[in-house]
Design an enzyme around this catalytic site. Sequence first.
Site, PDB file in Angstrom:
ATOM      1  N   LEU A  41       0.862  -1.308   0.135  1.00  0.00           N
ATOM      2  CA  LEU A  41      -0.082   0.141   0.174  1.00  0.00           C
ATOM      3  C   LEU A  41       0.940   1.269   0.109  1.00  0.00           C
ATOM      4  CD1 LEU A  41      -2.995   1.055   0.016  1.00  0.00           C
ATOM      5  CD2 LEU A  41      -2.788   1.081   2.384  1.00  0.00           C
ATOM      6  N   ASP A  42       0.523   2.032  -0.787  1.00  0.00           N
ATOM      7  CA  ASP A  42       1.680   3.305  -1.090  1.00  0.00           C
ATOM      8  C   ASP A  42       1.826   4.002   0.151  1.00  0.00           C
ATOM      9  OD1 ASP A  42       1.951   2.547  -3.918  1.00  0.00           O
ATOM     10  OD2 ASP A  42       0.301   3.630  -4.406  1.00  0.00           O
ATOM     11  N   TYR A  43       3.160   4.616   0.221  1.00  0.00           N
ATOM     12  CA  TYR A  43       3.471   5.423   1.322  1.00  0.00           C
ATOM     13  C   TYR A  43       2.303   6.229   1.523  1.00  0.00           C
ATOM     14  CZ  TYR A  43       6.569   8.498   4.159  1.00  0.00           C
ATOM     15  OH  TYR A  43       7.323   9.162   4.822  1.00  0.00           O
TER      16      TYR A  43
END
Length: 187
Positions: A41-43
Amino acid sequence: MPKLILFNKPYLVLSKFTDEQGRKTLADFIKIPNIYPCGRLDYDSEGLIVLTDSGRLQNFISSPKHKLPKTYLVQVEGEISDEAIKNLSNGVLLKDGKTLPSLAKKIDAPNNLWQRVPPIRFRKNIPDSWLEITIREGKNRQIRRMTAAVGFATLRLIRKSVGNFSIDGIKNGEYKEIFENNIQYFI
């Protein structure tokens, strides 16, 4: 019995346990040894990360060939149009190919969300809209690129669920462990 952890990842936290640049990681929140995230899950995204100590389960949950549905709450800049919703639902053309059809619908602003730190930018003269989008693939930054392709910049992105796993009842920055003999039931 495999360990299964559901973590509600805060904004600006990496989906891994180490970082050479000193950014917050899963290790800042989860102290359980020998577990690994099932996918990423993206930053700059928030919400559900599923973790496990089972390589077989990790592969099943994260593998694109199983096409588990992933549902996101998406806040976009502007008043989303019916045409944009239709295009998102049919699949949109990105640089790396057309996305599979998705389930996309406009929703009311969720009233049970935590405050994001830092908060999203607020523009008095520019409205925003909320969507719920369910996809069955996981191209890099796919939801953000999809909304941009139909003319709407993503302001906030929260993964609500993966398969039958959900962040419901899990506060942001917290996790819960699933204790179930038949974890397949949840997938």
